[in-house]
Design an enzyme around this catalytic site. Structure first.
Site, short mmCIF file in Angstrom:
data_model
loop_
_atom_site.label_atom_id
_atom_site.label_comp_id
_atom_site.label_asym_id
_atom_site.label_seq_id
_atom_site.Cartn_x
_atom_site.Cartn_y
_atom_site.Cartn_z
N ARG A 6 -23.43 -9.70 -6.21
CA ARG A 6 -22.07 -9.34 -5.83
C ARG A 6 -22.11 -8.28 -4.76
O ARG A 6 -22.78 -7.26 -4.92
CB ARG A 6 -21.28 -8.82 -7.04
CG ARG A 6 -19.84 -8.49 -6.64
CD ARG A 6 -19.01 -7.96 -7.77
NE ARG A 6 -17.62 -7.90 -7.36
CZ ARG A 6 -16.60 -8.33 -8.07
NH1 ARG A 6 -16.79 -8.84 -9.27
NH2 ARG A 6 -15.37 -8.24 -7.61
N ASN B 56 -7.04 -15.85 -7.22
CA ASN B 56 -6.67 -15.82 -5.80
C ASN B 56 -5.37 -16.58 -5.49
O ASN B 56 -4.76 -16.38 -4.44
CB ASN B 56 -7.80 -16.36 -4.91
CG ASN B 56 -9.01 -15.45 -4.86
OD1 ASN B 56 -10.13 -15.89 -4.61
ND2 ASN B 56 -8.81 -14.15 -5.10
N ASP C 182 -17.71 -10.53 -2.05
CA ASP C 182 -16.54 -9.66 -2.09
C ASP C 182 -16.56 -8.64 -0.94
O ASP C 182 -17.60 -8.32 -0.38
CB ASP C 182 -16.53 -8.92 -3.45
CG ASP C 182 -15.14 -8.45 -3.81
OD1 ASP C 182 -14.16 -8.97 -3.25
OD2 ASP C 182 -15.03 -7.54 -4.67
N GLY C 183 -15.37 -8.13 -0.63
CA GLY C 183 -15.27 -7.04 0.34
C GLY C 183 -14.84 -7.49 1.74
O GLY C 183 -14.93 -6.70 2.69
#
Ligand code: FPP
Ligand code: MG
Length: 300
Positions: free
Chosen positions: A203, A81, A33-34
């Site tokens: 994560r 998504n 993520d990110g």
């Protein structure tokens, strides 16, 4: 000059961490993520973040091969998504397609013996992605040193619902007896091919949630969780080694808890029934566990 010093310090720290690690997880699952936040901070478009993230994925795959990790599952495209703007979605599909072909033809993948598979409702993604998945799967089908599962159009609840439906159908048609619904019956229906229990879930990007990722194999196995703040494109080997160290520390206490739980169950239900229930749950008392009666009397 400062960069050079920082790189030196990082290399030393990497070596220290590597020395501290004595055992590695078998199966690591990563929520990468990110990527868009990374791009935004660089003043770039979201897609540049995903492209930079794909480079990190390649590096992590190499670290896994070097460390002897047997399975890596990456969350590449979730069912949620599909709700992203069309341009971003299409770019992600292009990127996945490109990377799957690139991996399938890469010398490194063939030298390391990496088998590539996809998990998820892949019939929902465009044909070009499905073709790339089929190509990567076929080019690497003979390998078993390291398995890379790319979770595409994946949602944990959706996967469990599909299995529930399949089991219900099996019982309705008489192909499956209700008493035969056990761990094996579920796992054989969950994914196309075997998936090892997840030992460590990582994560990046600061959120501390496991986001519906591999509920049976990660939550069900009470996988160690490592949450870290770097965005996925910034995730470094030091971060990865720290995650593995977290897994190792957790593993020792987890083994103890599991034994205590299994013993408590066998004590409560009696030797025969207790062991049958453990068997059904895919659990067991570790070798060398004292006979139950003795354990009971010594606990008095
Ligand atoms: C989440 O970050 C990540 C994704 C939606 C896709 C990640 C996919 C890759 C990096 C491609 C890797 C695949 C292969 C086969 C190499 P985000 O978009 O949610 O970013 P944000 O949290 O900053 O909004
Ligand atoms: Mg995100």
């Amino acid at each position: 000059m400062r960069d050079w010093i920082a790189r030196g310090v990082r290399a030393v720290y990497e070596r220290v961490l590597r020395r501290e690690i004595s055992g590695v997880p078998t199966h690591v699952a990563i929520i990468q993520d990110g990527n868009r936040r990374y791009a935004r901070e660089q003043g770039a478009e979201a897609k540049r973040g995903h492209e930079a993230g794909a480079e990190t994925t390649e590096q992590v795959l190499e670290w896994c091969a070097d460390l002897g990790i047997e399975e890596l599952t990456i969350y590449a495209f979730s069912t949620e998504n599909f709700d992203r703007p069309a341009a971003e979605r299409e770019h992600l599909f292009d990127l996945l397609t490109e990377k799957l072909y690139e991996f399938a033809d890469s010398d490194r993948i063939h030298e390391e013996g990496v088998r590539i598979r996809a998990l998820g409702q892949t019939h929902r993604v465009p044909e070009r992605v499905q073709d790339a998945i089929a190509y990567a799967r076929q080019q690497t089908a003979a390998y078993d040193n390291l398995t890379l599962n790319v979770a595409i159009a994946y949602g944990g609840r959706a996967a469990l619902l599909d299995v529930a439906q399949d089991v219900a159908d099996g019982v309705a048609t008489g192909d499956l007896e209700p008493e035969d619904v056990d761990v094996e019956a579920i796992e054989s229906r969950l994914y196309d091919g075997e998936l090892r229990d997840v030992d460590l879930i990582v994560r990046t990007g600061g959120d501390e949630r496991t986001s519906n990722f591999l509920p049976w194999h990660a939550n069900g196995n009470e996988a160690a969780a490592f949450f870290c703040t770097p965005y996925w494109p910034e995730f470094s080997k030091v971060d990865f080694l720290r995650a593995i160290r977290t897994y190792e520390a957790r593993e020792a206490s987890w083994r103890q808890t599991r034994t205590q739980r299994a013993l408590a169950l066998v004590r409560a239900l009696g030797e025969g029934r207790g062991r049958r229930v453990l068997d059904r749950l895919g659990e067991s008392l570790p070798d060398g566990t004292e006979p139950i009666e003795e354990a009971e009397s010594s606990a008095d």
